[in-house]
Enzyme design. Structure first.
Site, PDB file in Angstrom:
ATOM      1  N   GLU A 178      34.590  49.213  39.950  1.00 50.67           N
ATOM      2  CA  GLU A 178      33.169  49.475  39.638  1.00 50.67           C
ATOM      3  C   GLU A 178      32.329  49.641  40.903  1.00 50.67           C
ATOM      4  O   GLU A 178      31.399  48.877  41.174  1.00 50.67           O
ATOM      5  CB  GLU A 178      32.601  48.339  38.783  1.00 50.67           C
ATOM      6  CG  GLU A 178      33.220  48.283  37.397  1.00 50.67           C
ATOM      7  CD  GLU A 178      32.533  47.297  36.459  1.00 50.67           C
ATOM      8  OE1 GLU A 178      31.821  46.404  36.941  1.00 50.67           O
ATOM      9  OE2 GLU A 178      32.718  47.423  35.239  1.00 50.67           O
ATOM     10  N   GLU A 371      38.947  49.095  31.548  1.00 52.26           N
ATOM     11  CA  GLU A 371      38.282  47.889  31.037  1.00 52.26           C
ATOM     12  C   GLU A 371      37.500  48.257  29.797  1.00 52.26           C
ATOM     13  O   GLU A 371      36.791  49.266  29.789  1.00 52.26           O
ATOM     14  CB  GLU A 371      37.289  47.303  32.052  1.00 52.26           C
ATOM     15  CG  GLU A 371      37.904  46.461  33.130  1.00 52.26           C
ATOM     16  CD  GLU A 371      36.869  45.813  34.033  1.00 52.26           C
ATOM     17  OE1 GLU A 371      35.819  45.375  33.535  1.00 52.26           O
ATOM     18  OE2 GLU A 371      37.130  45.760  35.243  1.00 52.26           O
TER      19      GLU A 371
HETATM   20  C1  BG6 Z   1      33.186  44.348  34.709  1.00 51.19           C
HETATM   21  C2  BG6 Z   1      34.013  43.764  35.800  1.00 51.19           C
HETATM   22  O1  BG6 Z   1      31.901  44.490  35.215  1.00 51.19           O
HETATM   23  O2  BG6 Z   1      32.961  43.661  33.544  1.00 51.19           O
HETATM   24  C3  BG6 Z   1      34.780  42.512  35.420  1.00 51.19           C
HETATM   25  O3  BG6 Z   1      34.859  44.690  36.411  1.00 51.19           O
HETATM   26  C4  BG6 Z   1      33.940  41.682  34.470  1.00 51.19           C
HETATM   27  O4  BG6 Z   1      35.136  41.831  36.590  1.00 51.19           O
HETATM   28  C5  BG6 Z   1      33.690  42.501  33.209  1.00 51.19           C
HETATM   29  O5  BG6 Z   1      34.516  40.450  34.148  1.00 51.19           O
HETATM   30  C6  BG6 Z   1      32.924  41.772  32.118  1.00 51.19           C
HETATM   31  O6  BG6 Z   1      31.721  41.269  32.617  1.00 51.19           O
HETATM   32  P1  BG6 Z   1      31.364  39.733  32.582  1.00 51.19           P
HETATM   33  O7  BG6 Z   1      30.235  39.587  33.498  1.00 51.19           O
HETATM   34  O8  BG6 Z   1      31.025  39.422  31.172  1.00 51.19           O
HETATM   35  O9  BG6 Z   1      32.591  38.997  33.035  1.00 51.19           O
END
Ligand code: BG6
Length: 480
Positions: A178, A371
């Site tokens: 990201e 993701e």
């Molecule tokens: C993304 C990241 O922004 O979202 C992860 O690459 C992160 O590292 C994921 O865990 C979910 O966001 P969060 O803040 O709920 O963990």
């Protein structure tokens, strides 16, 4: 029908799962300095120095979910679900503890070699992120992390060390997780903070430029060292919608999309977008851009575009009186047409298909969804079972959406690594209670728990999805 080589799997990041934060000669990383609680967000945003905190705070990355000691047990569970691939990141400070050493730390390399070999034993393809919100503290202290051009050669050395060691074993690399997150959380994304008299945009775009050049150089070196492997960039994606058809709203949404794609424009097209150069000129932002940089960026664009998608975003020109509490670092206003997660994130599967089409239209390179998932509270029943229909519903709708993008819109997608295979420390809040995994980990927000692993209903659901190559998305498929 999805092609049989499609890579189904899950994703994670070193600082969110490994723990063992000083074992095996590892040095401190930026995220090891992010505490749980009220200081986390200001430090993440780069508006408070990580050292400017009281003593006695709890740092969730230090133990995380102890993947460092339990990787064999965890990988066996991934294999049981039928994973075809697993995305994880390497902690830079395990390989170069301060970032400045001349030689890499063999113990760190050996750990990742063991992880990779364990994955390959089950025919699980490793997808490796070179830096997932990860910078050795030594480099932050020495010269303010990516603010300095010196980072480029040190990152290149680190990447080359990995490419040589894992040549032939790792076929998919990602340079930075990201990368656009530096706009919102420069410390989390790049170990960068902004001092009182510094110009925030100047600092951020300078650091970003160094990262972009480093990413291009890593791409160049991978092609020399292991030409059979592929390398991609990684975007925190999510289409910005205009709140209404008022041209003012449409224009702010357009600008937000351009800013979001800025990094990928450079990594995929090989040059800075014109609007950005104009903006820099107008606002007096001076890029540390050499003629050699221009050439390196031009000649070393990525093979594929990987991205995360959690939700779409909505932009409004005049936000007065509107709810801007979207729970998402990327900002915007609440979209009244969508439902929301317990943490206030929008839920928008159709937005996934829209986003996928936008990225493909823009770059025309294969995509990799690395993701996508739902953070939610889970309850363990007395018999140890965990019923998470909300997570299954989210995932099922999103898999359906990307399948439509592939099958009906013809977008080429290499794979899908949901977030996350196993519960881990959340990045924004440093929480365990915001759970993303298909595998539950017994640990709470105070750091207490046995770390025992339990399979959620979603574990069995995803196993069936993979078994049927995405044909059976029925939320009850695992009961049949
Ligand atoms: C993304 C990241 O922004 O979202 C992860 O690459 C992160 O590292 C994921 O865990 C979910 O966001 P969060 O803040 O709920 O963990």
């Amino acid at each position: 029908m999805i092609n049989k080589d499609f890579l189904w799997g899950g994703a994670s990041a070193a600082n969110q799962i490994e723990g063992a934060y000083l074992e095996g000669n590892k040095g401190l990383s930026n995220i090891d300095l992010l505490p749980h609680g009220e200081y986390r967000l200001p430090i993440a945003r780069g508006i408070r120095k990580y050292s400017d905190v009281p003593e006695g705070l709890y740092y969730p990355s230090h133990e995380a979910v102890d993947f460092y000691h339990r990787y064999k047990e965890d990988i066996a569970l991934l294999a049981e679900m039928g994973f075809k691939c697993y995305r994880f990141s390497i902690a830079w400070a395990r390989i170069f503890p301060t970032g400045l050493e001349a030689e890499p730390n063999e113990e760190g390399l050996k750990f990742y070699e063991n992880v990779i070999d364990e994955l390959l034993k089950y025919n699980i393809e490793p997808i490796v992120t070179i830096s997932h919100f990860d910078v050795p503290k030594g480099l932050m202290d020495e010269f303010g992390s990516w603010k300095s051009r010196r980072m480029i050669e040190l990152y290149e050395k680190y990447a080359v060390t990995l490419f040589k060691r894992f040549k032939g074993k790792v076929k998919y690399w990602i340079t930075f997780n990201e990368i656009n997150m530096i706009l919102h959380k420069p410390f989390t994304a790049a170990g960068v903070w902004i001092e009182e008299l510094e110009n925030r945009e100047q600092i951020i775009y300078t650091a970003a430029h160094h990262m972009l050049v480093a990413s291009a150089l890593a791409t160049k070196r991978l092609r020399e060292i292991d030409p059979a492997a592929q390398i991609g960039c990684m975007l925190a994606a999510g289409e910005y919608y205009p709140y209404s058809c008022d041209p003012e709203d449409v224009r702010v949404a357009q600008i937000a999309n351009q800013e979001n794609y800025f990094f990928i424009d450079v990594q995929s097209r090989g040059e800075y977008p014109r609007w950005a150069l104009k903006k820099f000129e107008r606002e007096g932002i001076q890029l540390d851009l050499t003629a050699e940089d221009v050439q390196v960026l031009k000649e070393n664009t990525v093979d594929y575009i990987s991205f995360s998608y959690y939700a779409s975003r909505t932009q409004k020109a005049n936000t007065e009186g509107f709810d801007t509490n979207t729970g998402n670092a990327a900002g915007g206003v609440v979209n009244p047409h969508l439902s929301r997660s317990e943490w206030g994130w929008m839920i928008d599967p159709l937005g996934f298909r829209i986003t996928i089409n936008s990225i493909w239209d823009r770059y025309q390179k294969p995509l990799f969804i690395v993701e996508n998932g739902l953070g939610a509270r889970d309850k363990v029943e007395e018999d140890g079972s965990i019923h998470d229909p909300y997570r299954i519903a989210y995932l099922s709708a999103h898999v359906k959406a990307f399948k439509e993008a592939m099958e009906e819109d013809g977008v080429p997608i290499l794979g899908y690594t949901l977030w996350s295979a196993i519960d881990l420390v959340s990045s924004s809040e440093g929480q365990m209670e915001k759970r993303y995994g298909l595998i539950y980990v017994d640990k709470d927000d105070k750091g207490e728990g046995t770390l025992k692993r339990l399979k959620k209903d979603s574990f069995y659901w995803y196993k069936k999805v993979i078994e049927t190559n995405g044909e059976d998305l029925d939320p009850d498929n695992f009961r049949k």
